[in-house]
Design a protein around this motif. Structure first.
Motif, PDB file in Angstrom:
ATOM      1  N   HIS A   1      13.647   0.514  11.911  1.00  0.00           N
ATOM      2  CA  HIS A   1      14.520   0.170  10.781  1.00  0.00           C
ATOM      3  C   HIS A   1      13.850  -0.806   9.809  1.00  0.00           C
ATOM      4  CE1 HIS A   1      18.458   1.916  11.725  1.00  0.00           C
ATOM      5  NE2 HIS A   1      18.112   1.786  12.986  1.00  0.00           N
ATOM      6  N   ILE A   2      12.689  -1.334  10.191  1.00  0.00           N
ATOM      7  CA  ILE A   2      12.109  -2.433   9.420  1.00  0.00           C
ATOM      8  C   ILE A   2      11.067  -1.929   8.427  1.00  0.00           C
ATOM      9  CG2 ILE A   2      10.704  -4.554   9.591  1.00  0.00           C
ATOM     10  CD1 ILE A   2      13.514  -4.971  10.629  1.00  0.00           C
ATOM     11  N   SER A   3      11.108  -2.502   7.229  1.00  0.00           N
ATOM     12  CA  SER A   3       9.990  -2.275   6.310  1.00  0.00           C
ATOM     13  C   SER A   3       9.782  -3.573   5.542  1.00  0.00           C
ATOM     14  CB  SER A   3      10.288  -1.094   5.393  1.00  0.00           C
ATOM     15  OG  SER A   3      11.420  -1.389   4.642  1.00  0.00           O
ATOM     16  N   TYR A   4       8.728  -3.594   4.702  1.00  0.00           N
ATOM     17  CA  TYR A   4       8.385  -4.830   4.003  1.00  0.00           C
ATOM     18  C   TYR A   4       8.396  -4.585   2.504  1.00  0.00           C
ATOM     19  CZ  TYR A   4       7.114  -6.428   8.617  1.00  0.00           C
ATOM     20  OH  TYR A   4       7.182  -6.779   9.936  1.00  0.00           O
ATOM     21  N   ASP A   5       8.950  -5.534   1.738  1.00  0.00           N
ATOM     22  CA  ASP A   5       8.951  -5.358   0.280  1.00  0.00           C
ATOM     23  C   ASP A   5       7.605  -5.806  -0.301  1.00  0.00           C
ATOM     24  OD1 ASP A   5       8.967  -8.116   0.074  1.00  0.00           O
ATOM     25  OD2 ASP A   5      11.004  -8.280  -0.726  1.00  0.00           O
ATOM     26  N   HIS A   6       7.462  -5.761  -1.645  1.00  0.00           N
ATOM     27  CA  HIS A   6       6.138  -6.010  -2.227  1.00  0.00           C
ATOM     28  C   HIS A   6       5.698  -7.468  -2.096  1.00  0.00           C
ATOM     29  CE1 HIS A   6       8.661  -7.185  -5.593  1.00  0.00           C
ATOM     30  NE2 HIS A   6       7.627  -7.810  -6.121  1.00  0.00           N
ATOM     31  N   ASP A   7       6.635  -8.349  -1.703  1.00  0.00           N
ATOM     32  CA  ASP A   7       6.223  -9.735  -1.443  1.00  0.00           C
ATOM     33  C   ASP A   7       5.877  -9.921   0.028  1.00  0.00           C
ATOM     34  OD1 ASP A   7       6.709 -10.656  -4.041  1.00  0.00           O
ATOM     35  OD2 ASP A   7       8.856 -10.837  -3.637  1.00  0.00           O
TER      36      ASP A   7
END
Length: 539
Positions: free
Chosen positions: A500-506
């Motif tokens: 379920h996890i992802s990372y944004d551009h920061d």
């Protein structure tokens, strides 16, 4: 709360003559046309909707993206500066045009953090529409003073008192007439200027001509009968008498608090009523206001330069891959070549080629004052929410980023070009045009937007600006939430919910959900974590 009252300090004349405002409206109420006429009266363009010499079809000055020209809608907020003389003062107007389309409401929200007042444009036949209401709520959150322009009076429109009633009821704001229409549709002759006791007549023959004004002594002046047919004159006197009894008089304090809006009636396409509206902005509109910041608010009369980025536009000139950061100056007198500290990175930046915008024409800005909006070309150093100062560690607050409402996966038509795609997506993420999430498990990217039209705009821009055809496909996830809380708890949650996890551009962790149940489960299992739908645009 920011202080908009009389005891605010007196500003230097150069700053006091500035009026920075945005135009908000539902799509199709005539916002872009009104912007054109503002430029016409400001002497910025000779003829609205001017035909270009290059043989391109007629197109407006403030829409410059290919898609805007094809569809006739505004999707990117543009900023324009021009002068407008009223009385003895030559005012400097900084106008920020916002996208009217609801799919771009986040861009609009951020734009409204950079202005001191807003003009709400309403269609005389349709009244208050859904998007107007949404944007108005944003102005309300910021207590922005609002001027209302009821457009398209030269077409069949609703009863004047009905329109005013609807504004008062739907938007819960008091309305005071600044002008009053005489006749509607084909019979529309012009307006009675309530503030100055003047008769304003519309010339239908020449759309770019300024309306003629006739000075009169109140509603009983016999001169009125020379210009207005008897049945319309009777109606005007009756309606105005009712309006004066039912509606509050103009009160500048209430207007500056955002609880009262003056309304002008007119027809932007016929250049009618526009000048009166501009005089209203000049005479009643607020001077550059203090900005909320941490650890203290920034006042416009401070000597040191401070400004913040409220918008980034990539590839305004596709030949140069440039990115322009739109910066609202909050205080001081800026001069070209100045070194300012970029607060997020603590590094100095020499601002050697700042630009002022006149729609798609730019000129180098030799100087600018608090209230002005300048563009700073850069290669990705500046992001939305960044503060630039003359050394002080202070950050402008209140520029939000919203959780996307639609999520799709994206992939390049050519698998060999995945790296190029990553670069393009990161650029759009920093511009604020979309949220880009990199899943913790698996490859590819998930793109999140507020409205479906944004996917189309993104696909067309990636193809135009990077030569990459891309495909958007449905994603299994429906919403995204930022994880906030103690680092150890976040790490624990990330480790057990990898899919379920992802990372944004920061690089901040984001929890992608399919159902409300997912959110409830995390809140139950990790009571110390909060799942947030907004993120402050500061690092």
């Amino acid at each position: 709360m920011l202080d908009r009252s009389h005891n605010a300090p007196e500003l230097p004349p150069e700053i006091a003559r500035r009026r920075t405002f945005a135009i908000i409206s539902h799509p199709d109420a005539g916002k872009t046309t009104l912007t054109e006429k503002f430029l016409l009266y400001g002497g910025a363009i000779q003829m609205a909707g001017q035909v270009r010499a290059k043989g391109e079809a007629r197109r407006t000055r403030s829409d410059f993206m290919q898609m805007e020209k094809d569809r006739g809608i505004s999707v990117s907020a543009s900023a324009m500066s021009f002068d407008f003389a009223s009385g003895e003062i030559n005012y400097r107007f900084n106008l920020v045009d916002t996208p009217g389309h609801s799919d771009f409401s986040e861009d609009t929200y951020r734009t409204l953090t950079a202005v001191d007042a807003a003009i709400m444009v309403i269609d005389g036949a349709k009244g208050v529409e859904s998007q107007t209401q949404k944007l108005f709520e944003v102005c309300r959150l910021r207590d922005l003073p609002i001027l209302t322009f009821c457009n398209k009076m030269d077409r069949e429109s609703r009863d004047t008192l009905d329109i005013i009633d609807e504004i008062q009821e739907n938007l819960a704001i008091d309305v005071t007439p600044a002008s009053w229409p005489i006749g509607v549709g084909r019979e529309f002759l012009g307006c009675y200027d309530v503030i100055n006791d003047r008769l304003e007549l519309m010339d239908r023959a020449d759309r770019n001509k300024v309306a003629e004004s006739i000075a009169i002594e109140g509603l009983d002046d016999p001169k009125l009968a020379e210009h207005v047919p008897e049945h319309l004159l009777e109606q005007l006197r009756e309606e105005l008498e009712m309006a004066r009894e039912l509606l509050p008089p103009f009160d500048r304090e209430a207007f500056l608090d955002g609880t009262l809006t003056p309304i002008w009636f007119g027809s932007a396409i016929n250049s009618f009523g526009v000048q009166e509206l501009m005089q209203g902005i000049a005479n009643f509109g607020p001077e550059p206001q203090p900005q909320n910041a941490s650890p203290r608010p920034i006042s416009a009369d401070e000597k040191k330069v401070m400004g913040f980025v409220f918008k980034v536009q990539a590839n305004m000139d596709p030949k140069h891959r440039d990115r322009v950061a739109f910066v609202r100056l909050a205080s001081g007198h800026f001069k070209r070549g100045m070194k300012l500290t970029h607060v997020r990175s603590k590094k100095p930046m020499a601002i050697s080629n700042p630009v002022l915008f006149l729609a798609s024409d730019r000129e180098l800005a030799e100087e600018a004052w608090a209230g002005d909006i300048i563009g700073i070309p850069n290669h990705g150093q500046l992001r939305i929410g960044d503060t630039l100062t003359e050394g002080e560690d202070i950050r402008v607050t209140g520029i939000p980023s919203f959780a996307p409402e639609l999520l799709q996966t994206v992939r390049a038509g050519d698998p060999m070009k995945a790296k190029h795609l990553e670069k393009a997506l990161m650029q759009f993420a920093e511009e604020g045009a979309a949220k880009v999430f990199k899943p913790a498990v698996g490859s590819g990217f998930i793109v999140g937007v507020v409205g479906a039209l944004q996917f189309e705009v993104l696909a067309s821009r990636i193809e135009l600006e990077y030569g990459l055809p891309v495909r958007f496909d449905a994603s299994q996830f429906t919403s995204a939430r930022w994880l906030n809380g103690p680092k150890a708890e976040i790490d624990k949650c990330v480790a057990t919910n990898k899919q379920h996890i992802s990372y944004d551009h920061d690089g901040d962790p984001v929890f992608l959900t399919r159902l409300q149940w997912d959110i409830d489960r995390i809140e139950r299992d990790y009571p110390e974590l909060t799942l947030s739908a907004t993120k402050e645009m500061m690092v």
